[in-house]
Design an enzyme around this catalytic site. Structure first.
Site, PDB file in Angstrom:
ATOM      1  N   ASP A  35     -76.227   4.164   7.480  1.00 49.25           N
ATOM      2  CA  ASP A  35     -76.662   4.198   6.076  1.00 49.25           C
ATOM      3  C   ASP A  35     -78.061   4.775   5.946  1.00 49.25           C
ATOM      4  O   ASP A  35     -79.020   4.216   6.495  1.00 49.25           O
ATOM      5  CB  ASP A  35     -76.689   2.772   5.516  1.00 49.25           C
ATOM      6  CG  ASP A  35     -75.304   2.196   5.312  1.00 49.25           C
ATOM      7  OD1 ASP A  35     -74.521   2.814   4.565  1.00 49.25           O
ATOM      8  OD2 ASP A  35     -74.998   1.141   5.904  1.00 49.25           O
ATOM      9  N   ASP A 174     -66.446   0.189   1.801  1.00 51.08           N
ATOM     10  CA  ASP A 174     -67.753  -0.197   2.339  1.00 51.08           C
ATOM     11  C   ASP A 174     -68.378  -1.258   1.442  1.00 51.08           C
ATOM     12  O   ASP A 174     -68.620  -1.011   0.254  1.00 51.08           O
ATOM     13  CB  ASP A 174     -68.631   1.071   2.385  1.00 51.08           C
ATOM     14  CG  ASP A 174     -70.028   0.814   2.911  1.00 51.08           C
ATOM     15  OD1 ASP A 174     -70.305  -0.284   3.417  1.00 51.08           O
ATOM     16  OD2 ASP A 174     -70.857   1.752   2.832  1.00 51.08           O
TER      17      ASP A 174
END
Ligand code: DX5
Ligand code: ZN
Length: 222
Positions: A35, A174
């Site tokens: 991320d 996610d």
């Protein structure tokens, strides 16, 4: 499509990130989810290209980079040099043409390209990009933080699955994914599962990933 797990390295024990990458491999993960947050597109700052490159240097697992930044187009080259295999950008960063150009640019470096939809973005938003992506990320939390509660996006996943038809496009989810929520998403058509807290913070990471994969496989194939 194959059922795959992608532990979100953002949720690992950062002081021991090298060991955590080893633990990720040993736990049977299929990919690593990385991320990137810039504090502008989302209200948080995460990890960057130096760490990506260091991780690339120690594993052959595919690395899927989730860009939560306002200008992902500025970093496609450095992402490729740093070892990204898949680059995901959000659909709401600008005009359709701009997003299409970014997706083409990602492909021009030989990486796979994906588009991400926040919880409030409708399924139809993927339609302009459906022939330009290898994966569609359906966010099941608002992007920015690990450890949030799962938001049910199953209707959206099912619609996207229909739009995809027989194209070889994966649906990734996610946020708040564990065995139970993975099964829900898999039943609707998701096949790649990003797992942060439910993997790195589990007492047994391998068991956690196995449980998620098994639950998803059963639900996906029914
Ligand atoms: C949130 C990130 C996620 C996060 C997932 O913006 O995109 O990848 O690390 O963490 P969990 O699985 O704990 O929700
Ligand atoms: Zn992510």
């Amino acid at each position: 499509m194959k059922i795959l797990t992608s532990p979100s390295i953002f949720a690992c024990d950062v002081l021991n990130i090298g060991k955590e990458v080893e633990r990720t491999e040993k736990s049977g993960a299929d990919m690593i989810h990385f991320d990137v947050m810039d504090g502008v597109y989302v209200p948080n700052i995460s990890i960057g290209f130096g760490i990506l490159k260091a991780i690339r240097g120690m594993t052959n697992l595919p690395i899927d980079v989730h860009m939560m930044t306002v200008k992902p187009e500025a970093y496609i080259g450095v992402l490729s040099e740093s070892g990204a295999d898949i680059v995901t950008v959000h659909n709401d960063l600008g005009e359709e043409e701009k997003i299409k150009t970014i997706l083409m640019d990602i492909h021009s470096y030989g990486m796979m390209a994906a588009v991400a939809l926040k919880p409030g973005v409708p399924a139809e938003a993927v339609l302009p990009f459906i022939d330009d992506v290898d994966m569609i990320l359906v966010m099941t939390v608002e992007p920015g933080f690990s450890g949030q509660s799962f938001m049910d996006m199953t209707d959206k996943i099912a619609k996207i699955k229909e739009y995809i038809g027989d194209r070889p496009i994966s649906i990734q989810v996610d946020g708040g994914i564990n065995a139970e929520t993975a099964a829900k998403c898999a039943a609707a058509g998701a096949n790649i599962f990003v797992v942060g807290n439910a993997s790195y913070k589990a007492p047994d990471m391998k068991k956690a990933l196995d449980d998620i994969k098994n639950a998803a496989e059963v639900a996906y194939n029914n």
